[in-house]
Design a protein around this motif. Sequence first.
Motif, mmCIF file in Angstrom:
data_model
loop_
_atom_site.group_PDB
_atom_site.id
_atom_site.type_symbol
_atom_site.label_atom_id
_atom_site.label_comp_id
_atom_site.label_asym_id
_atom_site.label_seq_id
_atom_site.Cartn_x
_atom_site.Cartn_y
_atom_site.Cartn_z
ATOM 1 N N GLY A 1 0.810 -1.217 0.000
ATOM 2 C CA GLY A 1 0.000 0.000 0.000
ATOM 3 C C GLY A 1 0.839 1.260 0.000
ATOM 4 O O GLY A 1 0.515 2.226 -0.697
ATOM 5 N N TYR B 1 0.783 6.824 -6.550
ATOM 6 C CA TYR B 1 -0.386 7.698 -6.610
ATOM 7 C C TYR B 1 -0.004 9.162 -6.381
ATOM 8 O O TYR B 1 -0.590 10.071 -6.969
ATOM 9 N N ARG C 1 -9.371 8.875 -9.022
ATOM 10 C CA ARG C 1 -8.400 8.743 -7.937
ATOM 11 C C ARG C 1 -7.604 10.028 -7.732
ATOM 12 O O ARG C 1 -7.393 10.456 -6.593
ATOM 13 N N LEU D 1 -4.593 6.250 0.851
ATOM 14 C CA LEU D 1 -5.441 5.593 -0.138
ATOM 15 C C LEU D 1 -4.790 4.306 -0.632
ATOM 16 O O LEU D 1 -5.467 3.286 -0.820
ATOM 17 N N GLU E 1 -6.504 0.662 -0.232
ATOM 18 C CA GLU E 1 -6.753 -0.176 -1.406
ATOM 19 C C GLU E 1 -6.022 -1.509 -1.295
ATOM 20 O O GLU E 1 -6.555 -2.556 -1.685
ATOM 21 N N SER E 2 -4.798 -1.499 -0.778
ATOM 22 C CA SER E 2 -4.041 -2.733 -0.640
ATOM 23 C C SER E 2 -4.712 -3.684 0.347
ATOM 24 O O SER E 2 -4.845 -4.888 0.077
ATOM 25 N N THR F 1 -7.874 -3.709 1.207
ATOM 26 C CA THR F 1 -9.143 -4.151 0.636
ATOM 27 C C THR F 1 -8.919 -5.230 -0.412
ATOM 28 O O THR F 1 -9.619 -6.250 -0.432
ATOM 29 N N ALA F 2 -7.953 -5.019 -1.300
ATOM 30 C CA ALA F 2 -7.671 -5.999 -2.347
ATOM 31 C C ALA F 2 -7.153 -7.308 -1.760
ATOM 32 O O ALA F 2 -7.462 -8.387 -2.261
ATOM 33 N N PRO G 1 -9.987 -7.189 -5.144
ATOM 34 C CA PRO G 1 -9.677 -5.896 -5.772
ATOM 35 C C PRO G 1 -10.897 -5.127 -6.247
ATOM 36 O O PRO G 1 -10.833 -3.913 -6.392
ATOM 37 N N ALA H 1 -11.894 -2.303 -3.888
ATOM 38 C CA ALA H 1 -10.937 -1.242 -3.565
ATOM 39 C C ALA H 1 -11.439 0.162 -3.918
ATOM 40 O O ALA H 1 -11.369 1.073 -3.088
ATOM 41 N N PRO H 2 -11.974 0.405 -5.133
ATOM 42 C CA PRO H 2 -12.434 1.775 -5.436
ATOM 43 C C PRO H 2 -13.557 2.241 -4.517
ATOM 44 O O PRO H 2 -13.575 3.404 -4.091
ATOM 45 N N SER I 1 -12.144 3.134 -1.133
ATOM 46 C CA SER I 1 -11.324 4.337 -1.231
ATOM 47 C C SER I 1 -12.176 5.599 -1.251
ATOM 48 O O SER I 1 -11.920 6.556 -0.520
#
Length: 320
Positions: free
Chosen positions: A44, A51, A259, A282, A286-287, A289-290, A295, A298-299, A302
């Motif tokens: 992450g 990012y 994003r 973020l 996301e990491s 969550t995935a 995956p 993840a969005p 986030s």
Amino acid sequence: MDARDNARIKSGDGHDDGQAAGRKRDGWGKLLSYDLLLNAVTAGLLLGGFYAAVTVGISISFGILDIVNIAHPAFIILGSYIAYIVNARFGLDPIAASIIALPVFYGLGAAIYQIYYLSFEKRGQDPLRGLAFFFGILFITEVMLVLEFGVDYRYVQAGYIEQKLTIGVIDLPLRMLVPCLMSLTMLAALQLFLTRTFTGRAIMAVAQDQLALQLMAADPIRIKRIAFAISIATASLAGAFLIIIQPVEPSIGRDYIGRVFAICVLGGLGSLPGTLIAAMLLGVVESFTATFYGPSWAPAVSFGLLLLTLAFRPAGLMGR
């Protein structure tokens, strides 16, 4: 063997249930193992570094200049393809290729801002018309790339892309680590420029008090042109980072539109340290969550984090 024996075998006298519960606990134990948690956090943070590189241009154009450059991901993809062309033809490292291309992107950004200024800002046009202008650039860039390269995925070659660094139970893939370190270097250089130089401080002030800048013999339009050109120049490096991390095709930039604006708002408009913190946060969310849920979630998680932050701190993590 009578019916009661059969019933005991089927039910296991509670032993099967206990074994199933034990297997479930073992499964969660593996799922929440120490090394898996450490690797999820590490992945992450590395993703967050990338990012930050993708978002820093938006933090300057939108956060400081109040220009909603929705086409910024298209310039990132353009940077990816330039890195791909130079890498494929000359074997040059994609990051080195992106550094060589920085002046070209800077000049492109200055030209685009001049067109934007003459067409919209100078005439006092509604900002929504400027948004349509950048939407046009987004689609024109994408179509040009499709016509030239097609829709096949492109990738680059570099000695470190397939390698990884292992520290204890933590795996650090160099295709993520190198872009993250370069991104941190870029953000540190930009932060020093914005806080330690006259032009940098003028950029930070241009959206707040243009009259004060004029009294200090600084042309606000020139300062804005420099700032916007810098924001586009960062896309050259971000594009190289992207194609190192994953293969690219012309429409992949759309995945980053939401994003980058979410990170910019979450960190606080115009704050580069806030952008870095929000990007790291973020990336870790996301990491996790995935890793633990898949995956596809993840969005949603986030942007749920973004909504919660704005509900309790509307100015973002670092304010403006």
